[in-house]
Design an enzyme around this catalytic site. Sequence first.
Site, short mmCIF file in Angstrom:
data_model
loop_
_atom_site.label_atom_id
_atom_site.label_comp_id
_atom_site.label_asym_id
_atom_site.label_seq_id
_atom_site.Cartn_x
_atom_site.Cartn_y
_atom_site.Cartn_z
N ALA A 237 0.87 -1.18 0.00
CA ALA A 237 0.00 0.00 0.00
C ALA A 237 0.90 1.23 0.00
O ALA A 237 2.04 1.17 0.47
CB ALA A 237 -0.87 -0.02 1.25
N GLY B 169 0.57 -4.98 1.00
CA GLY B 169 -0.65 -5.00 0.18
C GLY B 169 -0.43 -5.67 -1.17
O GLY B 169 -1.38 -6.18 -1.77
N GLU C 229 4.56 -5.31 7.34
CA GLU C 229 3.80 -4.24 8.02
C GLU C 229 4.29 -3.95 9.43
O GLU C 229 4.25 -2.80 9.88
CB GLU C 229 2.30 -4.59 8.06
CG GLU C 229 1.58 -4.37 6.75
CD GLU C 229 1.68 -5.53 5.78
OE1 GLU C 229 2.48 -6.46 6.01
OE2 GLU C 229 0.95 -5.51 4.77
N1 COA Z 1 4.59 3.09 -0.64
C1 COA Z 1 4.99 4.24 -1.19
N2 COA Z 1 6.10 4.37 -1.95
C2 COA Z 1 6.82 3.26 -2.14
C3 COA Z 1 6.47 2.00 -1.59
C4 COA Z 1 5.29 1.95 -0.80
N3 COA Z 1 4.87 0.80 -0.26
N4 COA Z 1 7.40 1.09 -1.96
C5 COA Z 1 8.30 1.75 -2.72
N5 COA Z 1 7.94 3.05 -2.84
C6 COA Z 1 8.65 4.10 -3.57
C7 COA Z 1 9.89 4.59 -2.83
O1 COA Z 1 9.52 5.57 -1.85
C8 COA Z 1 10.68 5.19 -3.98
O2 COA Z 1 10.14 6.43 -4.31
P1 COA Z 1 11.13 7.69 -4.61
O3 COA Z 1 11.97 7.24 -5.77
O4 COA Z 1 10.20 8.81 -4.95
O5 COA Z 1 11.92 7.89 -3.37
C9 COA Z 1 10.38 4.23 -5.13
O6 COA Z 1 9.15 3.59 -4.79
C10 COA Z 1 11.45 3.19 -5.34
O7 COA Z 1 11.62 2.48 -4.12
P2 COA Z 1 13.06 2.34 -3.36
O8 COA Z 1 12.76 2.12 -1.92
O9 COA Z 1 13.92 3.48 -3.72
O10 COA Z 1 13.59 1.01 -4.05
P3 COA Z 1 14.63 -0.02 -3.40
O11 COA Z 1 15.03 -0.93 -4.52
O12 COA Z 1 15.71 0.70 -2.67
O13 COA Z 1 13.81 -0.85 -2.32
C11 COA Z 1 11.86 -2.06 -1.49
C12 COA Z 1 12.73 -1.67 -2.71
C13 COA Z 1 10.64 -2.79 -1.99
C14 COA Z 1 12.67 -2.97 -0.56
C15 COA Z 1 11.46 -0.78 -0.73
O14 COA Z 1 10.90 0.12 -1.68
C16 COA Z 1 10.47 -0.99 0.36
O15 COA Z 1 10.81 -1.47 1.43
N6 COA Z 1 9.18 -0.59 0.14
C17 COA Z 1 8.16 -0.63 1.12
C18 COA Z 1 7.69 -2.06 1.36
C19 COA Z 1 6.63 -2.09 2.45
O16 COA Z 1 6.87 -1.85 3.59
N7 COA Z 1 5.41 -2.41 2.04
C20 COA Z 1 4.30 -2.57 2.92
C21 COA Z 1 3.49 -1.34 2.93
S1 COA Z 1 2.05 -1.55 3.97
#
Ligand code: COA
Length: 260
Positions: free
Chosen positions: A66, A112, A135
């Site tokens: 999400a 999500g 989460e």
């Molecule tokens: N919500 C909002 N934005 C998100 C997102 C999320 N769940 N997951 C990734 N993004 C965004 C990042 O903020 C980033 O945006 P920016 O370029 O404007 O800063 C972009 O997507 C790329 O993600 P980034 O984190 O830079 O990539 P990464 O390869 O370093 O890491 C993940 C990848 C998936 C490990 C990391 O993005 C992450 O941990 N995401 C959240 C996962 C999460 O907790 N999900 C559950 C949500 S309830």
Amino acid sequence: MTYQQLLVELKNNILYITINRPQKLNALNKEVLTELAHAVATAQTNKQVNAILLTGAGEKAFVAGADISEFQNYNSAEGKQLAKHGHDHVFDAIENSSKPIIAAINGFALGGGLELAMACHIRIASENAKLGLPEVTLGLIPGYGGTQRLAQLVGKGLAFEMIFTADMITAEKAQQIGLVNHVVAQADLLAKADEILEKIKLRAPLALASAVKAVNAGFNPKLNGYQTEIEEFGNCFNTNDFKEGTAAFLEKRKAKFNGS
Ligand code: COA
């Protein structure tokens, strides 16, 4: 509806839905969820749609969760409303879709994103996929059905471990524990999904819809799965597809179903 966050294409009776926010790893913001709800709802009444494929744009993510930026300032009531609305309009709607839905998990399926894949009827993952429910790292629990569907798919013990640790697991591990049905090279992901969808497309549409109801009923404490099966089995006898299927068998030809 003109979709801004989804690519939606109907090809050979299969509806291909691609969540198209690759710059945000296809995170589920309100707009994505609204469009997904619409795409799935309209597919239910579209006779041209026999089955649905759901995937994410790009090579990095199916859906990374999400959109965290949207709910950062929510209070308890807003959190409940967010979860309830998502359950009702997207996740339960996908699970109860009368048209089979396959998730093609082409990268990260987190939070999500994994919940979305778990709401689908079948999951196929590419070798680079990483799956998890992180989460609790945000001070939350899964709110789009993850606590229920993960336990249903992999059992309570493994579900607790994944939720408590927030660890991501590999596609290979996900297949070992029954979380995904198949793992293939990323380049072969859509072809593998198509192979399954092409078979589903040939089957009796109303029987598929009955199968969805019967299987899901067994996981719904308000329903009796066996009773639902009996009713749906009986309903099948009223369909033209049943007449066509049995006639085709006896006439030693391939059945041609029209979903009536
Ligand atoms: N919500 C909002 N934005 C998100 C997102 C999320 N769940 N997951 C990734 N993004 C965004 C990042 O903020 C980033 O945006 P920016 O370029 O404007 O800063 C972009 O997507 C790329 O993600 P980034 O984190 O830079 O990539 P990464 O390869 O370093 O890491 C993940 C990848 C998936 C490990 C990391 O993005 C992450 O941990 N995401 C959240 C996962 C999460 O907790 N999900 C559950 C949500 S309830």
